[in-house]
Design a protein around this motif. Structure first.
Motif, PDB file in Angstrom:
ATOM      1  N   SER A 120       0.620  -1.201   0.038  1.00  0.00           N
ATOM      2  CA  SER A 120      -0.013  -0.274   0.126  1.00  0.00           C
ATOM      3  C   SER A 120       0.854   1.150   0.125  1.00  0.00           C
ATOM      4  O   SER A 120       1.812   1.383   0.515  1.00  0.00           O
ATOM      5  N   THR A 121       0.466   2.301  -0.788  1.00  0.00           N
ATOM      6  CA  THR A 121       0.979   3.440  -0.649  1.00  0.00           C
ATOM      7  C   THR A 121       0.284   4.711  -0.666  1.00  0.00           C
ATOM      8  O   THR A 121       0.436   5.838  -0.557  1.00  0.00           O
ATOM      9  N   LYS A 122      -1.278   4.139  -0.388  1.00  0.00           N
ATOM     10  CA  LYS A 122      -2.280   5.378  -0.525  1.00  0.00           C
ATOM     11  C   LYS A 122      -3.535   5.003   0.627  1.00  0.00           C
ATOM     12  O   LYS A 122      -4.531   5.341   0.367  1.00  0.00           O
ATOM     13  N   THR A 123      -2.806   4.781   1.981  1.00  0.00           N
ATOM     14  CA  THR A 123      -3.735   4.630   2.975  1.00  0.00           C
ATOM     15  C   THR A 123      -4.296   5.888   3.386  1.00  0.00           C
ATOM     16  O   THR A 123      -3.484   6.700   3.801  1.00  0.00           O
ATOM     17  N   ASP A 124      -5.568   6.236   3.731  1.00  0.00           N
ATOM     18  CA  ASP A 124      -6.028   7.340   3.976  1.00  0.00           C
ATOM     19  C   ASP A 124      -6.863   7.258   5.167  1.00  0.00           C
ATOM     20  O   ASP A 124      -7.192   6.180   5.539  1.00  0.00           O
ATOM     21  N   TRP A 125      -7.426   8.578   5.939  1.00  0.00           N
ATOM     22  CA  TRP A 125      -8.050   8.568   6.987  1.00  0.00           C
ATOM     23  C   TRP A 125      -9.523   9.027   6.815  1.00  0.00           C
ATOM     24  O   TRP A 125      -9.716   9.833   5.775  1.00  0.00           O
ATOM     25  N   GLU A 126     -10.513   8.703   7.547  1.00  0.00           N
ATOM     26  CA  GLU A 126     -11.608   9.490   7.457  1.00  0.00           C
ATOM     27  C   GLU A 126     -12.516   9.301   8.640  1.00  0.00           C
ATOM     28  O   GLU A 126     -12.832   7.814   9.224  1.00  0.00           O
ATOM     29  N   VAL A 127     -12.800  10.285   9.721  1.00  0.00           N
ATOM     30  CA  VAL A 127     -13.410  10.293  10.778  1.00  0.00           C
ATOM     31  C   VAL A 127     -14.953  10.043  10.523  1.00  0.00           C
ATOM     32  O   VAL A 127     -15.412  10.941   9.556  1.00  0.00           O
ATOM     33  N   GLU A 128     -15.775   9.456  11.142  1.00  0.00           N
ATOM     34  CA  GLU A 128     -17.294   9.262  10.931  1.00  0.00           C
ATOM     35  C   GLU A 128     -18.122   8.889  11.965  1.00  0.00           C
ATOM     36  O   GLU A 128     -17.768   8.305  13.307  1.00  0.00           O
ATOM     37  N   LEU A 129     -19.397   9.104  12.059  1.00  0.00           N
ATOM     38  CA  LEU A 129     -20.507   8.745  12.986  1.00  0.00           C
ATOM     39  C   LEU A 129     -21.052   7.604  12.330  1.00  0.00           C
ATOM     40  O   LEU A 129     -21.359   7.517  11.306  1.00  0.00           O
ATOM     41  N   GLY A 130     -21.064   6.648  13.455  1.00  0.00           N
ATOM     42  CA  GLY A 130     -21.525   5.285  13.297  1.00  0.00           C
ATOM     43  C   GLY A 130     -23.038   5.253  13.703  1.00  0.00           C
ATOM     44  O   GLY A 130     -23.168   5.692  14.856  1.00  0.00           O
ATOM     45  N   VAL A 131     -23.912   4.679  13.250  1.00  0.00           N
ATOM     46  CA  VAL A 131     -25.264   4.231  13.773  1.00  0.00           C
ATOM     47  C   VAL A 131     -25.377   2.631  13.868  1.00  0.00           C
ATOM     48  O   VAL A 131     -25.119   2.012  13.064  1.00  0.00           O
ATOM     49  N   VAL A 132     -25.614   2.147  15.020  1.00  0.00           N
ATOM     50  CA  VAL A 132     -25.828   0.719  15.290  1.00  0.00           C
ATOM     51  C   VAL A 132     -27.475   0.470  15.465  1.00  0.00           C
ATOM     52  O   VAL A 132     -28.195   1.258  16.162  1.00  0.00           O
ATOM     53  N   ILE A 133     -27.780  -0.530  14.743  1.00  0.00           N
ATOM     54  CA  ILE A 133     -29.191  -1.060  14.473  1.00  0.00           C
ATOM     55  C   ILE A 133     -29.535  -1.764  15.851  1.00  0.00           C
ATOM     56  O   ILE A 133     -29.009  -2.596  16.280  1.00  0.00           O
TER      57      ILE A 133
END
Length: 285
Positions: A120-133
């Motif tokens: 891998s040379t392009k691993t990126d980040w993303e912060v997110e809100l998660g919803v649990v059913i």
């Protein structure tokens, strides 16, 4: 109420956090899984905790935290759900939610290492809100969607952009790698989340703030997402929906910035807690 799972990976026990103190509830419930949510577990657990206040065994803050949900049947994700993120990646504004999945083997604890995949040379980040059913959802009306939600979690939607965008097919190849779904530190129930449409989210890489957004900018709001996804597949108790990320991902910079061995990522959101991950290259394991 805040739910946690603590202990060694693969052998986590269920617990709760009350007034910032961790308590073990493994004598009452085996795990926070599909069976727990299906059988009205949240309501029964709250009653148990209330009835045993002051009697529950405590859990050390030194204990590792795992994902607050045992392996769900599905981790559903929504792409390009913030207008600023769509713009920074030069993608058109979606007219309907873009859906993809993360493999359940990508699930990990909030402070475990994140492993950049082999080559891998392009691993990126993303912060997110998660919803649990919280209960089985099929063809749910938007007006009724909130009744199907057990709680909310913080998710780091780690992404390998070459695998996702340059290797043909769907996005899943760049989203489901091992360790690419840190969840936690806790699941917080809807009565304690506050205004889910106005939560601040942030992410830092090596101490530098890269993402600083708010759920007020979601294109498709949580009730709509639950309803929309349930038109295409049945959502089971314990399933997770990751709702998208605001601007500031590595792909959006010119030139792009990607994670490398030795980096440290920290992220958090209002009422959802914080995560911290050391980035380790697969070749260095």
């Amino acid at each position: 109420m805040k739910l946690i799972r603590y202990g060694q990976a693969g052998a986590e026990k269920p617990g709760v956090i009350i007034d910032d103190i961790r308590y073990d509830v493994s004598s009452f419930v085996a795990d926070f899984d599909e069976r727990f949510f299906t059988n009205g577990g949240l309501e029964k657990l709250k009653q148990y905790v209330d009835e045993n206040a002051g009697k529950l065994p405590t859990v050390s803050n030194d204990e590792r935290l795992g994902s607050p949900i045992a392996r769900p049947s599905k981790i559903l994700c929504v792409g390009l759900n913030y207008a600023d993120h769509a713009k920074e990646t030069n993608a058109p504004m979606p007219s309907e939610p873009i859906l993809f999945m993360k493999s359940t083997t990508s699930l990990t604890g909030p402070n475990d290492i994140v492993v950049t995949p082999k080559n891998s040379t392009k691993t990126d980040w993303e912060v997110e809100l998660g919803v649990v059913i919280g209960k089985k959802a099929t063809y749910v009306d938007e007006a009724e969607a909130e009744a199907y939600i057990a709680g909310y979690v913080l998710i780091h939607d780690v992404s390998e952009r070459e695998f996702q965008l340059e290797r043909n097919g769907t996005w899943d190849k760049g989203k489901g790698c091992d360790t690419f779904a840190p969840i936690g530190p806790w699941l917080i129930t809807p009565d304690e989340i506050g205004d889910v449409n106005n939560l601040k989210l942030w992410l830092k890489v090596n101490g530098k703030t890269m993402q600083n957004g708010t759920t007020a900018n979601l294109i498709f709001k949580v009730p709509y997402l639950v309803s929309y996804i349930s038109q295409f597949m049945t959502l089971l108790p314990g399933d997770v929906i990751s709702t998208g990320t605001p601007a500031g991902v590595g792909l959006g910079f010119n030139p792009p910035i990607y994670l490398k061995h030795g980096d440290v990522v920290e992220l958090g959101a209002d009422n959802l807690g914080e995560q911290r991950q050391d980035i380790v290259a697969y070749e260095k394991l």
